[in-house]
Every structure is written in structure tokens, then in C-alpha cells.
Write an enzyme that holds these catalytic residues in place. Structure first.
Site, mmCIF file in Angstrom:
data_model
loop_
_atom_site.group_PDB
_atom_site.id
_atom_site.type_symbol
_atom_site.label_atom_id
_atom_site.label_comp_id
_atom_site.label_asym_id
_atom_site.label_seq_id
_atom_site.Cartn_x
_atom_site.Cartn_y
_atom_site.Cartn_z
ATOM 1 N N PHE A 47 12.391 -30.923 13.474
ATOM 2 C CA PHE A 47 11.223 -30.772 12.609
ATOM 3 C C PHE A 47 10.714 -32.163 12.248
ATOM 4 O O PHE A 47 11.481 -33.114 12.158
ATOM 5 C CB PHE A 47 11.595 -30.001 11.343
ATOM 6 C CG PHE A 47 11.727 -28.511 11.567
ATOM 7 C CD1 PHE A 47 11.131 -27.888 12.645
ATOM 8 C CD2 PHE A 47 12.454 -27.731 10.672
ATOM 9 C CE1 PHE A 47 11.244 -26.519 12.840
ATOM 10 C CE2 PHE A 47 12.578 -26.363 10.861
ATOM 11 C CZ PHE A 47 11.974 -25.758 11.943
ATOM 12 N N HIS B 204 22.356 -22.550 16.693
ATOM 13 C CA HIS B 204 21.710 -23.858 16.591
ATOM 14 C C HIS B 204 22.425 -24.685 15.521
ATOM 15 O O HIS B 204 22.356 -24.377 14.331
ATOM 16 C CB HIS B 204 20.236 -23.659 16.232
ATOM 17 C CG HIS B 204 19.407 -24.907 16.285
ATOM 18 N ND1 HIS B 204 19.925 -26.135 16.611
ATOM 19 C CD2 HIS B 204 18.074 -25.107 16.062
ATOM 20 C CE1 HIS B 204 18.968 -27.032 16.571
ATOM 21 N NE2 HIS B 204 17.831 -26.439 16.254
ATOM 22 N N LYS C 131 22.671 -22.636 23.314
ATOM 23 C CA LYS C 131 22.580 -22.104 21.946
ATOM 24 C C LYS C 131 22.752 -20.575 21.898
ATOM 25 O O LYS C 131 22.962 -20.019 20.835
ATOM 26 C CB LYS C 131 21.245 -22.505 21.313
ATOM 27 C CG LYS C 131 21.172 -23.999 20.984
ATOM 28 C CD LYS C 131 19.879 -24.357 20.269
ATOM 29 C CE LYS C 131 19.865 -25.809 19.803
ATOM 30 N NZ LYS C 131 19.582 -26.776 20.889
ATOM 31 N N CYS D 275 16.890 -31.840 13.762
ATOM 32 C CA CYS D 275 17.735 -31.321 14.835
ATOM 33 C C CYS D 275 17.877 -32.286 16.010
ATOM 34 O O CYS D 275 18.549 -31.976 16.984
ATOM 35 C CB CYS D 275 17.200 -29.972 15.291
ATOM 36 S SG CYS D 275 17.131 -28.800 13.914
ATOM 37 N N HIS E 100 16.618 -27.923 24.683
ATOM 38 C CA HIS E 100 16.758 -27.699 23.240
ATOM 39 C C HIS E 100 16.854 -26.194 23.013
ATOM 40 O O HIS E 100 17.686 -25.749 22.229
ATOM 41 C CB HIS E 100 15.562 -28.310 22.517
ATOM 42 C CG HIS E 100 15.668 -28.285 21.040
ATOM 43 N ND1 HIS E 100 16.771 -28.772 20.370
ATOM 44 C CD2 HIS E 100 14.819 -27.827 20.072
ATOM 45 C CE1 HIS E 100 16.592 -28.614 19.057
ATOM 46 N NE2 HIS E 100 15.425 -28.038 18.854
ATOM 47 N N GLU F 55 8.644 -26.135 25.443
ATOM 48 C CA GLU F 55 9.616 -27.021 26.086
ATOM 49 C C GLU F 55 9.654 -26.778 27.598
ATOM 50 O O GLU F 55 9.715 -27.734 28.384
ATOM 51 C CB GLU F 55 11.010 -26.811 25.481
ATOM 52 C CG GLU F 55 12.042 -27.759 26.107
ATOM 53 C CD GLU F 55 13.448 -27.564 25.572
ATOM 54 O OE1 GLU F 55 13.692 -26.565 24.859
ATOM 55 O OE2 GLU F 55 14.304 -28.420 25.867
#
Lengths: 405, 76
Positions: A394, A335, A330, A162, A301, A312
Site C-alpha cells: 500500500f 498474505h 499465498k 507489504c 505478489h 500484476e
């Protein structure tokens, strides 16, 4: 080698929030989620997605539509919009060897690969299309775009899940700062809304199990329980200052800096202290020669997963303090995986241009464990000079982009 | 028999391409087929009509009429 800012002269995007930059921005400001029940996921444990609209109509805008997996098609359409907005004619490059294409993706042509695998298992070798790999490989969006726009410079596809799109944009600055390219077409593309992919994410407990489309993607909310998968592409045109000045190019903004890092902790769980996120943001500030107090907005994010949003926010607080405005777009788009960083860089640029900080859609009650200034409700009007956009993949692969108007 | 219209239907279905006004003497290359797409077309014809166009024979096929004549010949 320099680390001078590079000029962003063009932007293009196809997302669940619209098939152009202007349509996207209108919908981001409105803050209405694009999540919806997806008939193709009927047999999956999670049945919501954020789809691009009118895909069949988009087919008419690319040559040989049968030859493109959706992810590459999205990349090409976003590229064409970006080139138009930059005032660049790809049929008349001054020097095509100085034009690079970096399109990142997390899943590449998984739609094609899955469909062809199924065709072969249900039939035999004769049922396998010769177009399987040309459409399915993860580097093909970049390859096909380069073919279509006759770009002869470096061409590759950063893959960091991502964070792929954000890394492509960061690497564009590297290519320009190192005098490897004058113009870089950079972004991310994704079309992985398949039963296989969605079920695989669901197995990891990363997707929202909330069946209500209106509230499923709710970054930073106390009740969030996962992300909603989206699809699309975002592409920027980045140029050296000299190249942009020489042709009197329109200026959409600047990429001041980028920072990359690894968590080196776990394949999917973020580092508990957000060390990787912190390092990426810190590196972006250093590359852009900026102080944390220079940053007026952080586009997080903010996936709407339990783990990411808390960790985060702690990393943001550690670097910027608790007052910097933060939001995640998002809640509207879902996403977009490897395309997320690219479209969110564009939202940052639109925010900087228009003096607006978009709100985090669907945020009803802030998670009490989140101690930063998350903007909820309506977008706010505020002039600011610098925004930072986070993308984490990831594998613990992190990217941050520092943007200005 | 295998008609030009049957071939056009395969092309329109498989490749989402409007060839309704395309004449039989038009080359596959002119309507946008490269070598891989031609192999894909041959495969679609094989699935629907059971006629396999070998790779060698495909190389000698240029126009839509060439495809029609080849498949018709095999069917007869």
C-alpha cells in the site's frame, strides 16, 4: 560501488506453513491452504487467518519471551535458523561492525500497542506497561535481533507495507555492493492478526469474505475476492562473494538484482496499467544484468485480491510475455504483509535448488482477464536458473527481487 | 504478608518464566530482569496487591527477597 550478485548463505522462516524452511517447502509443494477459522476474530467481519503454529512452544526458544512482541520473536527465531544454516556463529563474528540487520515490517508491534492502549483506556496511566514502546516500535525486530546476535553494523527497518521484507533484502545487496557490510541479516516479520488490524483491512474491502478456509485465499482464481491475513517471518543471510568464499560458506543461492519503484497513483489501488510493478521488475533485471528471457519463474505478489492479480499479471506479460511460469504461494500461507517478500524469496530459492515450480494453490478456474502462464494444480518439476519475486505495498511501493541458484 | 511464592506466581504469570526452583536471594538481574522489566514487575505487584513501589525504592531492590520484604513491610 558494484552491482555484483551477492551470495545467500542462510535461510530461516516461521510461517503458517511451518516453523522451519524444510517444513515450509514441504507444505508449499503439497499446496494445502493454512487458512483457518480464528477464534480471536469472532467479532470481526472476517473470521479467517493463517496463524503460526505452536507459538507457546516457540516462547521457550527465545531469551526473555515476555520482552518480545510476536513479530520480533518471529524475526529472531527465523534469524537463528538462518544463521545455523549459514554455518555462522553469532558469538564469534570475525568483525561484528561489518554485520548489518535489516528487518522490515508493515505493522511492527501492533499487538503490543493495541493491548496497551486498551489497558490504559480501561484503566489509567498505571496500567500502561513500561515495555510498551520497546515491544511496539516498528524498528524493534531489527533492534532486538541485533542485540541478540551482537551485530554492530547498520541496523534499520524498511517500511513499505507489504513490500517491506523484499526491500530489506534488496537493501542488503546495496549495503554489500557499497562495501558497507560483509554480512547482512535481512528479511521481514509480521504479527498483525488482531481484531483492529483485520477489521481495518476489512473496511477497505481487501480481505476475502469467503467463509470457507479451503478456498478463501485463491490467487488468480475467477472467484477470488480478497486476501487472508497471515503472520510470521523470513530471514536471509546475505554475504559478499569475497566474505562467503573466504569462509567456504554454503551457498543457498544468489541475489542477482533488486528493483524498487512507486506507483505514484493511489494509496491502495494499483496503477491501472501496472506501471509501478513493471518498473520494479524492469529495474531488478537491469540490476542483475539479465534479459527477461533468462527468468524461469515469477513468484507473483498474487494476493488474491481482485485488483492486484489482474494488474500484476498484465505487468508480467508486458515484460516477460505470456509464457513465463507464474504462481503465488499465498494460496498456502495467506498474505504475511511485510514478511511476504522475505518468505517468498526463500520459496524461490528452494524452487531453484530443487528444480520445482510451486503451483498456485486453490486455483480452480483462472480469471479470464489474466493472460499469463499461471501454474495450477500440482507443482511442476523444471530446472531453471533465475526466479523473480514481486512484492507490492500500500502506498504504491513496489519491490522485485531477482534470485538465482 | 506477601510471600516468596506469591511473588514467584506473579513472575511466572506475567513473564512466562519458570522460577519454581529460584531461591529468594537470587537477584532480579540474574533471572533476566533489566530496569524496564523491573518497572513492569512493580506494576504487576501494584495491580494485584495495591502496593506501589516507587522508582527510587525500586533502585534499592536487588533480590526476590528484597521485593518480598518491601511489599510485606508495606502491607503490615
Amino acid at each position: 560501488m558494484s552491482n555484483q550478485p551477492v551470495v545467500i548463505t542462510g535461510m530461516g522462516m516461521i510461517t503458517p506453513a511451518g516453523n522451519s524452511v524444510s517444513e515450509n517447502w514441504d507444505n508449499i509443494i503439497k499446496g494445502e491452504t493454512k487458512a483457518a477459522l480464528d477464534p480471536s476474530l469472532e467479532d470481526c467481519p472476517v473470521k479467517l487467518s493463517c496463524r503460526v503454529n505452536n507459538i507457546d512452544e516457540l516462547d521457550m526458544e527465545v531469551a526473555k519471551p515476555w520482552f518480545w512482541d510476536d513479530y520480533a520473536k518471529f524475526a529472531q527465531l527465523a534469524t537463528l535458523e538462518a544463521l545455523r544454516s549459514a554455518g555462522l556463529d553469532h558469538k564469534n563474528w570475525e568483525d561484528p561492525t561489518r554485520v548489518a540487520v535489516l528487518i522490515g515490517s508493515g505493522a511492527g508491534g501492533t499487538q503490543t500497542l493495541e493491548a496497551q492502549h486498551r489497558a490504559m483506556l480501561e484503566g489509567d496511566y498505571e496500567d500502561l506497561s513500561p515495555l510498551t514502546l520497546p515491544m511496539g516500535l516498528l524498528n524493534m525486530a531489527a533492534g532486538q535481533v541485533a542485540i541478540e546476535v551482537n551485530a554492530l553494523g547498520p541496523c534499520f527497518s524498511p517500511c513499505s507495507a507489504c513490500a517491506s521484507g523484499a526491500m530489506a533484502i534488496g537493501l542488503a545487496k546495496y549495503l554489500i555492493n557499497n562495501d558497507i557490510a560483509d554480512v547482512v541479516i535481512a528479511g521481514g516479520a509480521e504479527a498483525a492478526i488482531t481484531p483492529f488490524y483485520v477489521s481495518s483491512f476489512a473496511k477497505m474491502r481487501t480481505l476475502s469474505l469467503n467463509p470457507d478456509p479451503a478456498t478463501a485465499s485463491r490467487p488468480f482464481d475467477k472467484e477470488r475476492n480478497g486476501f487472508v491475513i497471515g503472520e510470521g517471518a523470513g530471514v536471509l543471510i546475505l554475504e559478499s562473494q569475497a566474505h562467503a568464499s573466504k569462509r567456504n560458506a554454503p551457498v543457498a543461492g544468489h541475489l542477482l538484482g533488486y528493483g524498487f519503484s512507486a506507483d505514484a497513483h493511489h494509496v491502495t489501488t494499483p496503477h491501472p496499467e501496472g506501471e509501478g510493478a513493471f518498473l520494479a521488475m524492469q529495474a531488478a533485471l537491469k540490476d542483475g544484468q539479465c534479459h527477461p528471457s533468462d527468468v524461469g519463474y515469477v513468484n507473483a505478489h498474487g494476493t488474491s485480491t481482485k485488483g492486484n492479480d489482474v494488474i500484476e499479471s498484465e505487468a508480467i506479460k508486458r515484460l516477460f510475455g505470456s509464457q513465463v511460469p507464474v504462481s503465488s504461494t499465498k494460496g498456502v500461507t495467506g498474505h504475511l504483509l511485510g514478511a511476504g517478500g522475505a518468505i517468498e524469496a526463500i520459496y524461490c530459492l528452494k524452487g531453484l535448488q530443487s528444480g520445482v515450480i510451486p503451483a498456485s494453490a486453490n486455483l480452480k478456474e483462472l480469471d479470464p482477464n489474466i493472460n499469463v502462464n499461471v501454474i495450477a494444480g500440482n507443482s511442476i518439476e523444471r530446472q531453471y536458473r533465475i526466479a523473480l519475486s514481486n512484492s507490492f505495498g500500500f502506498g504504491g511501493q513496489n519491490a522485485a527481487l531477482l534470485l538465482s541458484n | 504478608m506477601f510471600s516468596l511464592n506469591e511473588l514467584k506466581t506473579i513472575i511466572e504469570t506475567r513473564f512466562k518464566m519458570d522460577v519454581s526452583t529460584t531461591s529468594g536471594d537470587t537477584s532480579l538481574e540474574d533471572i533476566g530482569f533489566d530496569s524496564l522489566s523491573q518497572l513492569d514487575l512493580a506494576q504487576a505487584i501494584h495491580k494485584q496487591h495495591g502496593i506501589k513501589i516507587s522508582d527510587d525504592d525500586m533502585e534499592s531492590i536487588s533480590t526476590l527477597d528484597d521485593v518480598v520484604n518491601y511489599v510485606s513491610g508495606k502491607l503490615s
